[in-house]
Design a protein around this motif. Structure first.
Motif, short mmCIF file in Angstrom:
data_model
loop_
_atom_site.label_atom_id
_atom_site.label_comp_id
_atom_site.label_asym_id
_atom_site.label_seq_id
_atom_site.Cartn_x
_atom_site.Cartn_y
_atom_site.Cartn_z
N GLY A 185 91.42 67.82 -31.42
CA GLY A 185 92.58 67.97 -30.54
C GLY A 185 93.77 68.56 -31.27
N ASP A 186 94.04 68.03 -32.44
CA ASP A 186 95.21 68.49 -33.22
C ASP A 186 95.08 69.93 -33.67
N THR A 187 93.85 70.35 -33.97
CA THR A 187 93.67 71.70 -34.52
C THR A 187 93.26 72.72 -33.46
N ASN B 35 88.06 55.21 -22.57
CA ASN B 35 88.27 55.94 -23.82
C ASN B 35 88.66 54.96 -24.92
N MET B 36 88.41 55.34 -26.15
CA MET B 36 88.69 54.51 -27.33
C MET B 36 88.00 53.16 -27.15
N SER B 37 86.81 53.26 -26.64
CA SER B 37 86.05 52.07 -26.25
C SER B 37 85.67 51.20 -27.44
N GLY C 122 96.96 55.30 -16.20
CA GLY C 122 98.06 54.41 -15.88
C GLY C 122 99.22 54.58 -16.84
N LYS C 123 98.89 54.88 -18.11
CA LYS C 123 99.94 55.02 -19.11
C LYS C 123 99.61 56.15 -20.08
N GLY C 124 100.60 56.52 -20.87
CA GLY C 124 100.41 57.63 -21.81
C GLY C 124 99.64 57.20 -23.04
N GLY C 125 99.06 58.16 -23.73
CA GLY C 125 98.42 57.91 -25.01
C GLY C 125 97.02 57.34 -24.95
N VAL C 126 96.45 57.26 -23.76
CA VAL C 126 95.10 56.68 -23.66
C VAL C 126 94.00 57.73 -23.79
N GLY C 127 94.43 59.00 -23.91
CA GLY C 127 93.43 60.06 -24.09
C GLY C 127 93.13 60.83 -22.82
N LYS C 128 94.04 60.80 -21.88
CA LYS C 128 93.84 61.50 -20.60
C LYS C 128 93.66 63.00 -20.80
N SER C 129 94.58 63.60 -21.59
CA SER C 129 94.48 65.06 -21.80
C SER C 129 93.21 65.40 -22.58
N THR C 130 92.87 64.57 -23.53
CA THR C 130 91.65 64.79 -24.32
C THR C 130 90.42 64.79 -23.41
N ILE C 131 90.36 63.82 -22.53
CA ILE C 131 89.21 63.74 -21.61
C ILE C 131 89.24 64.91 -20.63
N GLU D 173 81.60 55.48 -21.74
CA GLU D 173 82.49 55.06 -22.84
C GLU D 173 82.61 56.21 -23.84
N VAL D 174 83.81 56.44 -24.32
CA VAL D 174 84.01 57.41 -25.40
C VAL D 174 84.60 56.63 -26.58
N PRO D 175 83.96 56.67 -27.74
CA PRO D 175 84.44 55.88 -28.88
C PRO D 175 85.73 56.46 -29.50
N ILE D 176 86.42 55.64 -30.28
CA ILE D 176 87.50 56.17 -31.12
C ILE D 176 86.81 56.92 -32.24
N ASP D 177 87.16 58.16 -32.40
CA ASP D 177 86.42 58.99 -33.35
C ASP D 177 87.42 59.94 -33.99
N MET D 178 87.45 59.92 -35.31
CA MET D 178 88.46 60.72 -35.99
C MET D 178 88.31 62.21 -35.66
N THR D 179 87.08 62.66 -35.48
CA THR D 179 86.92 64.10 -35.21
C THR D 179 87.46 64.48 -33.82
N ILE D 180 87.47 63.53 -32.89
CA ILE D 180 88.05 63.84 -31.57
C ILE D 180 89.54 64.14 -31.76
N ARG D 181 90.20 63.29 -32.55
CA ARG D 181 91.62 63.50 -32.82
C ARG D 181 91.85 64.80 -33.58
N GLN D 182 91.01 65.03 -34.59
CA GLN D 182 91.18 66.26 -35.39
C GLN D 182 90.95 67.51 -34.53
N THR E 31 98.11 72.96 -27.32
CA THR E 31 97.70 72.61 -28.69
C THR E 31 96.21 72.31 -28.73
N MET E 32 95.75 71.46 -27.83
CA MET E 32 94.35 71.02 -27.87
C MET E 32 93.37 72.17 -27.61
N ALA E 33 93.82 73.17 -26.84
CA ALA E 33 92.93 74.29 -26.52
C ALA E 33 93.09 75.44 -27.50
P1 ADP Z 1 97.29 61.13 -23.09
O1 ADP Z 1 97.02 62.43 -22.41
O2 ADP Z 1 96.72 59.96 -22.36
O3 ADP Z 1 98.73 60.93 -23.43
P2 ADP Z 1 96.01 62.34 -25.39
O4 ADP Z 1 94.76 62.91 -24.85
O5 ADP Z 1 97.15 63.26 -25.65
O6 ADP Z 1 96.50 61.13 -24.48
O7 ADP Z 1 95.62 61.53 -26.71
C1 ADP Z 1 96.58 60.91 -27.52
C2 ADP Z 1 96.11 61.03 -28.97
O8 ADP Z 1 94.93 60.26 -29.14
C3 ADP Z 1 95.77 62.46 -29.36
O9 ADP Z 1 96.17 62.64 -30.71
C4 ADP Z 1 94.26 62.50 -29.25
O10 ADP Z 1 93.66 63.44 -30.14
C5 ADP Z 1 93.89 61.10 -29.62
N1 ADP Z 1 92.64 60.64 -28.99
C6 ADP Z 1 92.36 60.60 -27.68
N2 ADP Z 1 91.14 60.08 -27.47
C7 ADP Z 1 90.64 59.78 -28.69
C8 ADP Z 1 89.40 59.22 -29.16
N3 ADP Z 1 88.44 58.83 -28.33
N4 ADP Z 1 89.25 59.07 -30.51
C9 ADP Z 1 90.23 59.44 -31.38
N5 ADP Z 1 91.39 59.96 -31.00
C10 ADP Z 1 91.60 60.13 -29.67
#
Ligand code: ADP
Length: 374
Positions: free
Chosen positions: A325-327, A280-282, A115-124, A314-323, A153-155
């Motif tokens: 993705g970023d790397t 996500n970020m449950s 529905g909105k940006g930043g919820v982890g759609k691309s990550t999932i 449910e997918v938890p908020i997890d620092m390694t998921i973010r890391q 970036t994520m890939a």
């Molecule tokens: P969207 O596609 O909905 O805009 P992204 O997948 O780009 O969202 O995620 C936004 C940010 O949140 C990214 O930096 C990503 O690594 C981070 N992120 C997504 N899901 C999680 C999670 N479960 N735990 C920690 N960080 C997350």
């Protein structure tokens, strides 16, 4: 005591596929039976290599054959043949009905929306593609998030571009050896920092090009990362290809869920089936093991229940998921011991299961409920 194939088949008729509610013989999943003295080896063909019910089926086959007189040992060998959801199989997207399918070699196309940006759609979306590939499926990942493509970036593919063969683009290949994922993104074609201001017809053109002029080849699953919200990309997609269905990613707080509900309704209006909701970020697990429900765990699950939609996990908020993705650590979340491994694998398998259920239980194309002109 001689064990006959008939006796084995008879016993296997008592083994139900737990999701399809029919026995595995009727479903034509038993592909071969080898009997040697008291040992029986059974080949079972699953409808997806990411079948969430593998262990249950193995256990049930073992139990059923243990009851056959003379059987001393049982071996279950799994293979998988992903079934498709081509137009004749009743894929969603009435707007695409009657048109030639732009992706005839792609068995299943799954749009991942939010529905909105930043919820982890691309990550999932990315982790679904990786999870399916790791289990042995042929997978493509189309980054249709034209307003903010983050898949390069994520890939780990930043700065790379696809090659061109004839008049077609060849997607980049990444991933576990032998299980490469074909990736295409608008991010490969425009400079990273350039703001992407697209008008409707341009979006339509890009999506059409990604479908028609990219060499996707044969795929079991094409995962499509949509832009957030409800808009042109979803409309174009549902007009151009028979989508198998959509996955909705939502965080559990009410403001995010309002938008997620809107996205669900948009897909339903377009005649696209919702394959499931991911929360996500449950929750967050701190270093002492305590869980914190930062955004109100369970909100998206409740939404799924009240809207009658499958819940994928449910997918938890997890620092390694973010890391990761970023790397661009593509398979980081699936490495042994990775904290997100169980959650990501669970979501992937439940989605694969939902796709199989859908393909096995929707024999005929749905009647058009809505016509959308080009
Ligand atoms: P969207 O596609 O909905 O805009 P992204 O997948 O780009 O969202 O995620 C936004 C940010 O949140 C990214 O930096 C990503 O690594 C981070 N992120 C997504 N899901 C999680 C999670 N479960 N735990 C920690 N960080 C997350």
């Amino acid at each position: 005591m001689v064990i006959t194939k008939e006796a084995v088949l008879e016993a296997l008729r008592t083994v139900q596929d737990p999701e399809l509610f029919k026995d595995i013989v009727t479903l034509n999943m038993v592909k071969d039976i080898n009997i040697s003295d008291g040992r029986v080896a059974v080949g079972v063909e699953l409808t997806t290599p990411a079948c969430p019910m593998k262990d249950k089926i193995r256990g049930d086959v073992n139990a059923a054959l243990a009851r056959v007189p003379g059987v001393t040992a049982v071996q279950v060998n799994f293979t998988a043949q992903v079934r498709g959801s081509g137009p004749s199989a009743g894929a969603s997207g009435p707007a695409s009905a009657g048109k030639p399918n732009a992706l005839p070699l792609v068995k299943n196309t799954i749009a991942v929306g939010a529905g909105k940006g930043g919820v982890g759609k691309s990550t999932i979306a990315l982790n679904l593609a990786v999870g399916l590939a790791i289990q042995g499926a042929k997978v493509g990942l189309m980054d249709a998030d034209v307003y903010g493509p983050s898949i390069p970036t994520m890939a780990g593919l930043e700065g790379q571009s696809p090659t061109v063969s004839g008049d077609r683009m060849v997607p980049l290949l990444v991933g576990p050896a032998g299980h490469g994922i074909k990736v295409m993104s608008i991010g490969f074609l425009v400079p990273k920092e350039k703001a992407l201001i697209w008008r409707g017809p341009m979006v339509h053109g890009v999506v059409k090009q990604f479908l028609e002029q990219v060499e996707w080849g044969e795929l079991d699953y094409l995962i499509i990362d949509l832009p957030p919200g409800t808009g042109d990309v979803s409309l174009t997609l549902s007009q151009q290809i028979p989508l198998t269905g959509a996955v909705i990613v939502a965080t559990p707080q009410e403001v995010a869920l309002m938008d997620a509900r809107r996205a669900v309704r948009m897909f339903q209006q377009l005649g696209v089936e919702i394959l499931g909701v991911v929360e996500n970020m449950s929750y967050f697990v701190c270093e002492h093991g305590q869980e914190y429900d930062i955004f109100g765990r369970g909100g998206a699950q409740h939404m799924a229940q009240t809207m009658g939609l499958p819940f994928l996990g449910e997918v938890p908020i997890d620092m390694t998921i973010r890391q990761n993705g970023d790397t661009g650590n593509l398979i980081g979340n699936y490495q042994p011991g990775a904290s997100a491994n169980a959650a990501m694998t669970g979501v992937t398998e439940l989605l694969a299961g939902q796709i199989s259920i859908r393909n096995m239980t929707r024999p005929a194309a749905k009647k058009l409920s809505l016509q959308i002109s080009d």
